[in-house]
Scaffold this active site. Sequence first.
Site, PDB file in Angstrom:
ATOM      1  N   ASP A 173       0.719  -1.215   0.119  1.00  0.00           N
ATOM      2  CA  ASP A 173       0.100  -0.016  -0.170  1.00  0.00           C
ATOM      3  C   ASP A 173       0.806   1.268  -0.018  1.00  0.00           C
ATOM      4  OD1 ASP A 173      -2.589   1.043   0.116  1.00  0.00           O
ATOM      5  OD2 ASP A 173      -2.311   1.182   2.148  1.00  0.00           O
TER       6      ASP A 173
ATOM      7  N   CYS B 177      -7.705  11.407  -4.879  1.00  0.00           N
ATOM      8  CA  CYS B 177      -6.233  11.742  -4.947  1.00  0.00           C
ATOM      9  C   CYS B 177      -5.837  13.194  -5.192  1.00  0.00           C
ATOM     10  CB  CYS B 177      -5.597  10.790  -6.121  1.00  0.00           C
ATOM     11  SG  CYS B 177      -5.771   9.017  -5.795  1.00  0.00           S
TER      12      CYS B 177
ATOM     13  N   GLY C  15     -10.127   5.465 -10.106  1.00  0.00           N
ATOM     14  CA  GLY C  15     -11.033   5.998 -11.094  1.00  0.00           C
ATOM     15  C   GLY C  15     -11.852   5.385 -11.828  1.00  0.00           C
TER      16      GLY C  15
ATOM     17  N   GLY D 191     -12.143   2.235  -4.432  1.00  0.00           N
ATOM     18  CA  GLY D 191     -13.001   2.663  -2.971  1.00  0.00           C
ATOM     19  C   GLY D 191     -14.084   3.417  -3.226  1.00  0.00           C
TER      20      GLY D 191
ATOM     21  N   TYR E 269     -15.964   9.935   2.975  1.00  0.00           N
ATOM     22  CA  TYR E 269     -14.901   9.140   2.101  1.00  0.00           C
ATOM     23  C   TYR E 269     -13.293  10.162   1.962  1.00  0.00           C
ATOM     24  CZ  TYR E 269     -12.857   6.661  -2.094  1.00  0.00           C
ATOM     25  OH  TYR E 269     -11.875   5.890  -2.828  1.00  0.00           O
ATOM     26  N   ARG E 270     -12.122   9.452   2.343  1.00  0.00           N
ATOM     27  CA  ARG E 270     -11.238  10.356   2.241  1.00  0.00           C
ATOM     28  C   ARG E 270      -9.986   9.304   1.603  1.00  0.00           C
ATOM     29  NH1 ARG E 270     -10.367  10.448   8.694  1.00  0.00           N
ATOM     30  NH2 ARG E 270      -9.428   8.397   9.182  1.00  0.00           N
ATOM     31  N   GLY E 271      -9.030  10.077   1.361  1.00  0.00           N
ATOM     32  CA  GLY E 271      -8.045   9.528   0.586  1.00  0.00           C
ATOM     33  C   GLY E 271      -7.055   8.978   1.935  1.00  0.00           C
TER      34      GLY E 271
ATOM     35  N   ARG F  47       2.330   3.471  16.152  1.00  0.00           N
ATOM     36  CA  ARG F  47       3.388   4.605  16.400  1.00  0.00           C
ATOM     37  C   ARG F  47       4.827   3.802  15.900  1.00  0.00           C
ATOM     38  NH1 ARG F  47       5.211   4.059  22.078  1.00  0.00           N
ATOM     39  NH2 ARG F  47       4.208   2.199  23.011  1.00  0.00           N
TER      40      ARG F  47
ATOM     41  N   GLU G 169      -1.373  14.222   0.128  1.00  0.00           N
ATOM     42  CA  GLU G 169      -1.828  13.803  -1.126  1.00  0.00           C
ATOM     43  C   GLU G 169      -3.000  13.184  -1.497  1.00  0.00           C
ATOM     44  OE1 GLU G 169       1.191  11.601  -3.018  1.00  0.00           O
ATOM     45  OE2 GLU G 169       3.109  12.782  -2.086  1.00  0.00           O
TER      46      GLU G 169
HETATM   47  P1  XMP Z   1     -11.232   5.792  -6.234  1.00  0.00           P
HETATM   48  O1  XMP Z   1     -11.134   6.518  -7.720  1.00  0.00           O
HETATM   49  O2  XMP Z   1     -12.006   4.383  -6.208  1.00  0.00           O
HETATM   50  O3  XMP Z   1      -9.501   5.261  -5.967  1.00  0.00           O
HETATM   51  O4  XMP Z   1     -11.556   6.645  -5.274  1.00  0.00           O
HETATM   52  C1  XMP Z   1      -9.059   4.553  -5.154  1.00  0.00           C
HETATM   53  C2  XMP Z   1      -7.736   4.358  -4.977  1.00  0.00           C
HETATM   54  O5  XMP Z   1      -6.911   5.420  -4.783  1.00  0.00           O
HETATM   55  C3  XMP Z   1      -5.661   5.370  -4.310  1.00  0.00           C
HETATM   56  N1  XMP Z   1      -5.606   6.338  -3.000  1.00  0.00           N
HETATM   57  C4  XMP Z   1      -5.066   7.473  -3.195  1.00  0.00           C
HETATM   58  N2  XMP Z   1      -4.108   8.075  -3.905  1.00  0.00           N
HETATM   59  N3  XMP Z   1      -3.887  10.008  -2.274  1.00  0.00           N
HETATM   60  C5  XMP Z   1      -3.602   9.197  -3.587  1.00  0.00           C
HETATM   61  O6  XMP Z   1      -2.935   9.795  -4.384  1.00  0.00           O
HETATM   62  C6  XMP Z   1      -4.722   9.226  -1.357  1.00  0.00           C
HETATM   63  O7  XMP Z   1      -4.726  10.056  -0.423  1.00  0.00           O
HETATM   64  C7  XMP Z   1      -5.124   8.269  -1.886  1.00  0.00           C
HETATM   65  N4  XMP Z   1      -5.806   7.109  -0.921  1.00  0.00           N
HETATM   66  C8  XMP Z   1      -6.154   6.414  -1.802  1.00  0.00           C
HETATM   67  C9  XMP Z   1      -5.710   4.042  -4.031  1.00  0.00           C
HETATM   68  O8  XMP Z   1      -4.884   3.291  -4.676  1.00  0.00           O
HETATM   69  C10 XMP Z   1      -7.159   3.572  -3.963  1.00  0.00           C
HETATM   70  O9  XMP Z   1      -7.293   2.219  -4.138  1.00  0.00           O
END
Ligand code: XMP
Length: 420
Positions: free
Chosen positions: A190, A248, A287, A308, A332-334, A349, A359
């Site tokens: 990951d 992202c 995407g 996701g 929903y969050r990155g 930790r 990012e």
């Molecule tokens: P979708 O399009 O389904 O994409 O929302 C999910 C995928 O995005 C990646 N991911 C991230 N990429 N910053 C990024 O640049 C992030 O904070 C982040 N969180 C997840 C990951 O590959 C996931 O499966």
Amino acid sequence: MRIIEYITFDDVVIVPRKAPVDPQYVVLESNITRNHRIRVPILSSPMDTVTEQDLAIEIARLGGVGVIHRNMSISEQANMIQSVKSASPDFKHLFDTISINELDKSYLQSDKPLIITSNSSPIGAYIPAKSLSPALVEKIDLVLRLLRTGHVKPSLDNNGRLLVGAAISPFDIRRAEALEKAGADFLVTDVAHLHNVEALSALKKLAEKISIDIVAGNIGTKEAVLDILSKVESISGLRVGISSGSICSTGVVAGASVPTLTAVMNAREALEELGLFGRIPIIADGGIRGPGEAAKAIVAGASAVMSGRLFAGTDEAPSLLVRIGDKLYKTYRGMASAGAMKRRHAADRYSRPSKQLEEGVEGLVPYEGPLVKVMSRMFFGLQASLGYAGASRIEEAWNGVLARVSSLGAKEINPHDLVK
Ligand code: XMP
């Protein structure tokens, strides 16, 4: 300097070709690693608003597979893996099933719906007098519709338990070993940019200690695939796509990206060169908005897609339900958003500190209801798409053709010229 061109899902369409079978007979079975095959080629992303035990259980029951996120302590993640492995692989919590030959009045005392089958296919249902909520009736109906196709079966390991994956950092051997011991079927690295000298040498060490399948990612270039496979031969799958995810922001803040479709094409080219295409599955990650993008990724060479966004709005996702006016949403969050990174440091930790740059973003997605609703849309949509691609199964879809459309064409293929 030469500027190369990267294309993305909206740049292409699937060229319609002669369908070898009616879409209802299209089989979507596919490998997600060298050793694991599932019925519906979809994985849920390891994200803390998407995949925990509830979603991993439900998606595996519906033929896909979940990857449990790592934004928690090692023991919490291992416990989640164990919960999935010990969950019932069927839908007994929703309804009982009985063959028409065994139908007996005593069963009609049941307070659960009773699905009557003939030759294992549902042919009718007994609904108990106790009224069920309309939402539950709709869910049961959707589950039955999928099961009735005969193509959707739970994703299982060799012992008949639900299949599940777990996210790891390549630097965290302790976590990887604990997850293998807990029963994870495969591990998924990951990392936003796995093609990194330190990450690769860490992955090499980790792979020597682990005997379950490892999916490596994220990567986007041909060089990354060649480099990774030359260093860690045992890699069992590739997770490709950089910064195409809906949450992202890498492409903006770091200016770097390989759109998922291009990443699939690059990985395919590398695997073909190595004679490994079709043996090491490519998982297209980021995407995917619906079956259209998933099918384009498959035609380009992917064995499965990861998402996701598709799942964050479902009941089973561990995200929060929010009401704004009369509309429902889920959070929903990155995983590289400020909130998710804060949780990671608090949860573990001992984990290697990740970079400080945000990012990813945090937002809301429309509430979708039960996961089975999304899986149905994906399953029936993919069957139709593969039919257009001229394929009766995933491996045949790799012979399909994608055509580049002009920007005017891309506009035209969306609904247009309507008053509302
Ligand atoms: P979708 O399009 O389904 O994409 O929302 C999910 C995928 O995005 C990646 N991911 C991230 N990429 N910053 C990024 O640049 C992030 O904070 C982040 N969180 C997840 C990951 O590959 C996931 O499966």
